[in-house]
Design an enzyme around this catalytic site. Structure first.
Site, PDB file in Angstrom:
ATOM      1  N   ARG A  57      -7.394  -4.234  10.167  1.00  0.00           N
ATOM      2  CA  ARG A  57      -7.948  -2.919   9.800  1.00  0.00           C
ATOM      3  C   ARG A  57      -9.251  -2.616  10.548  1.00  0.00           C
ATOM      4  O   ARG A  57      -9.487  -1.462  10.903  1.00  0.00           O
ATOM      5  CB  ARG A  57      -8.180  -2.838   8.299  1.00  0.00           C
ATOM      6  CG  ARG A  57      -6.868  -2.668   7.568  1.00  0.00           C
ATOM      7  CD  ARG A  57      -7.086  -2.351   6.131  1.00  0.00           C
ATOM      8  NE  ARG A  57      -5.837  -1.891   5.547  1.00  0.00           N
ATOM      9  CZ  ARG A  57      -5.517  -2.036   4.282  1.00  0.00           C
ATOM     10  NH1 ARG A  57      -6.358  -2.612   3.447  1.00  0.00           N
ATOM     11  NH2 ARG A  57      -4.374  -1.578   3.828  1.00  0.00           N
TER      12      ARG A  57
ATOM     13  N   LYS B  56      11.142   0.245  -7.923  1.00  0.00           N
ATOM     14  CA  LYS B  56      11.209   1.255  -8.992  1.00  0.00           C
ATOM     15  C   LYS B  56      11.601   2.639  -8.517  1.00  0.00           C
ATOM     16  O   LYS B  56      10.960   3.220  -7.654  1.00  0.00           O
ATOM     17  CB  LYS B  56       9.848   1.350  -9.695  1.00  0.00           C
ATOM     18  CG  LYS B  56       9.727   0.389 -10.842  1.00  0.00           C
ATOM     19  CD  LYS B  56       8.550   0.731 -11.736  1.00  0.00           C
ATOM     20  CE  LYS B  56       8.971   1.572 -12.926  1.00  0.00           C
ATOM     21  NZ  LYS B  56       7.843   2.196 -13.602  1.00  0.00           N
TER      22      LYS B  56
ATOM     23  N   GLY C 167       3.549  -0.104   1.576  1.00  0.00           N
ATOM     24  CA  GLY C 167       3.151  -1.456   1.190  1.00  0.00           C
ATOM     25  C   GLY C 167       4.062  -2.615   1.529  1.00  0.00           C
ATOM     26  O   GLY C 167       3.896  -3.271   2.549  1.00  0.00           O
TER      27      GLY C 167
ATOM     28  N   GLY D  46       0.308   3.694   0.192  1.00  0.00           N
ATOM     29  CA  GLY D  46       0.453   4.884  -0.640  1.00  0.00           C
ATOM     30  C   GLY D  46       0.250   6.161   0.163  1.00  0.00           C
ATOM     31  O   GLY D  46       0.939   7.156  -0.051  1.00  0.00           O
TER      32      GLY D  46
HETATM   33  P1  AMP Z   1       8.207  -1.817  -3.951  1.00  0.00           P
HETATM   34  O1  AMP Z   1       6.748  -2.098  -4.154  1.00  0.00           O
HETATM   35  O2  AMP Z   1       8.774  -0.792  -4.882  1.00  0.00           O
HETATM   36  O3  AMP Z   1       8.548  -1.566  -2.507  1.00  0.00           O
HETATM   37  O4  AMP Z   1       8.965  -3.152  -4.393  1.00  0.00           O
HETATM   38  C1  AMP Z   1       8.913  -4.296  -3.626  1.00  0.00           C
HETATM   39  C2  AMP Z   1       9.297  -5.477  -4.476  1.00  0.00           C
HETATM   40  O5  AMP Z   1      10.630  -5.321  -4.948  1.00  0.00           O
HETATM   41  C3  AMP Z   1       9.256  -6.776  -3.701  1.00  0.00           C
HETATM   42  O6  AMP Z   1       8.340  -7.641  -4.311  1.00  0.00           O
HETATM   43  C4  AMP Z   1      10.674  -7.290  -3.809  1.00  0.00           C
HETATM   44  O7  AMP Z   1      10.752  -8.704  -3.983  1.00  0.00           O
HETATM   45  C5  AMP Z   1      11.209  -6.605  -5.030  1.00  0.00           C
HETATM   46  N1  AMP Z   1      12.671  -6.527  -5.037  1.00  0.00           N
HETATM   47  C6  AMP Z   1      13.462  -6.001  -4.109  1.00  0.00           C
HETATM   48  N2  AMP Z   1      14.761  -6.169  -4.433  1.00  0.00           N
HETATM   49  C7  AMP Z   1      14.778  -6.812  -5.612  1.00  0.00           C
HETATM   50  C8  AMP Z   1      15.817  -7.248  -6.485  1.00  0.00           C
HETATM   51  N3  AMP Z   1      17.096  -7.071  -6.163  1.00  0.00           N
HETATM   52  N4  AMP Z   1      15.461  -7.841  -7.640  1.00  0.00           N
HETATM   53  C9  AMP Z   1      14.177  -8.032  -7.950  1.00  0.00           C
HETATM   54  N5  AMP Z   1      13.142  -7.635  -7.176  1.00  0.00           N
HETATM   55  C10 AMP Z   1      13.439  -7.037  -6.019  1.00  0.00           C
END
Ligand code: AMP
Length: 394
Positions: free
Chosen positions: A36, A199, A348, A371
């Protein structure tokens, strides 16, 4: 009025205050990753070479929650900058140090770094008096902190009030905007977006926004289960909330819902991060959870990736932090690396996933702002960018 960048500025004999994102990872006072700060150097050098008499640098670091916290001092950053620039960099006691104005008047110390802005609660609260105090140090304002441009903070947003026609975007901001506009503004067709991670509710807006402009929207990772469930498939004990299933149903109902591609098979396990099972069917049995996309899904998604001219990737395809469940994410990263399309990775965890593959150099652009890049894709701009363009009315 458009956005003025530092190439349009005359820094000769001017005092310049510039906001950067020096929010680097620290361990025992040592910087673990200087990316950064390195990314800010071209803008800093441009201002200095342009003849500025003083450059006042500012940034936040970590989450001190409005209180002084010596572990989050910018001292290591000041030392690293001094080394890189081969110049003295004076770290102030605080951003509101009484001595700052005197130092500037005396024409000593050309480069100052204000201590962590978030030691003051006024920064995140967007306090206009605080912004005014910062603005009093300088004649011109530069914002190169893309990673915080989605926040209406005193140093990224409100400060623009006091620099009407005297505010400029730095090079990092410029590169991010032009890269993101390749997918937001004028994506070359076919445009394929890949969304993964955990999510649906966090990414609902981005999915909605993308569905109107993409040819295909690939959904992997835990994001896929609410959609599979909404279509009546079994998802076993996979991560999935009822609220996300509702959102998925709503999205699938729209005419654009046809563009969504979901996994055909999975890597599952009987428990979180347990032994992997290659499960060759879209329906996951009741006692298993999906933790990665399977080999058939990788091939299916690859055919879309190979014919695309623009690809946006946000979010891993599985629990990539564990080797047993990282193959889907790595295979997709490889497919992007081999593609001739414009490839943008943003947000992220996709950035840490791509860094883990060692393939980031092979992407057209890897966004530095988690973000901020997501919000830019959703809205086509950010508050910090708009404030630079139009100023703000308080
Ligand atoms: P995000 O911050 O929404 O991009 O979520 C990323 C996180 O989702 C990472 O830590 C991944 O390990 C987790 N992740 C992705 N696929 C899965 C899954 N099938 N089951 C549980 N966690 C997951």
């Amino acid at each position: 009025m458009g956005l003025n960048y530092i190439d349009d500025a005359d820094f000769q004999e001017k005092k310049v205050i510039a906001r950067f994102d020096f929010n680097v990872p620290l361990k025992e006072g040592k910087i673990l990753d200087t990316t950064r700060i390195d990314a800010a150097l071209p803008t800093i050098k441009k201002i200095l070479e342009g003849g500025a008499t003083h450059l006042i640098l500012m940034s936040h670091l970590g989450r001190p929650k409005g209180r002084r916290n010596n572990d989050l001092s910018l001292l290591p950053v000041a030392e690293y900058l001094a080394e890189q620039l081969n110049e003295d960099v004076l770290l102030t006691e605080s951003a509101l140090d009484r001595g700052i104005k005197t130092i500037i008047k005396l024409k000593k110390n050309k480069i100052l770094l204000l201590e962590n802005l978030r030691f003051h609660p006024e920064e995140e609260a967007g306090c206009k008096e605080f912004a005014k105090s910062l603005s009093d140090y300088a004649d011109l304002y530069v914002n190169d902190a893309f990673g915080t441009a989605h926040r209406k903070h005193a140093s990224t947003y409100h400060i623009n009030t006091y620099f009407k026609n005297k505010s400029y975007g730095g090079y990092l901001l410029k590169n991010e905007i032009s890269a993101l506009n390749n997918v937001v503004d004028r994506p070359k067709s076919p445009f394929v977006a890949i969304v993964g991670g955990a999510k649906v509710s966090d990414k609902i807006k981005i999915i909605d926004r993308l569905l109107s402009s993409v040819e295909s929207l690939i959904i992997g990772g835990a994001m896929a289960y609410p959609f599979l469930k909404a279509k009546g498939h079994g998802i076993g004990t996979s991560l999935c909330s009822e609220e996300d299933v509702k959102l998925a149903k709503k999205i699938l109902k729209q005419s654009f819902g046809m563009k969504i591609l979901l996994p055909l098979d999975h890597i599952t396990s009987l428990e979180f991060a347990g032994s992997p099972i290659v499960y060759n069917d879209v329906n996951i049995p009741d006692d298993q959870m999906g933790l990665d996309i399977g080999p058939k899904s990788v091939e299916y998604f690859k055919t879309k990736i190979q014919s695309a001219k623009t690809i946006l990737w946000n979010g891993p395809m599985g629990l990539f932090e564990y080797d047993e469940f990282s193959k889907g994410t790595f295979d997709i990263a490889n497919a992007l690396a081999e593609s001739n399309a414009y490839t943008l990775v943003g947000g992220g965890d996709s950035v840490s996933a791509i860094n883990k593959t060692g393939l980031s150099e092979k992407m057209s652009h890897v966004s530095t702002g988690g973000g901020a890049s997501l919000e830019f894709i959703e809205n086509g701009t950010l508050p910090g960018i708009d404030a630079l363009k139009f100023g703000i009315n308080l």
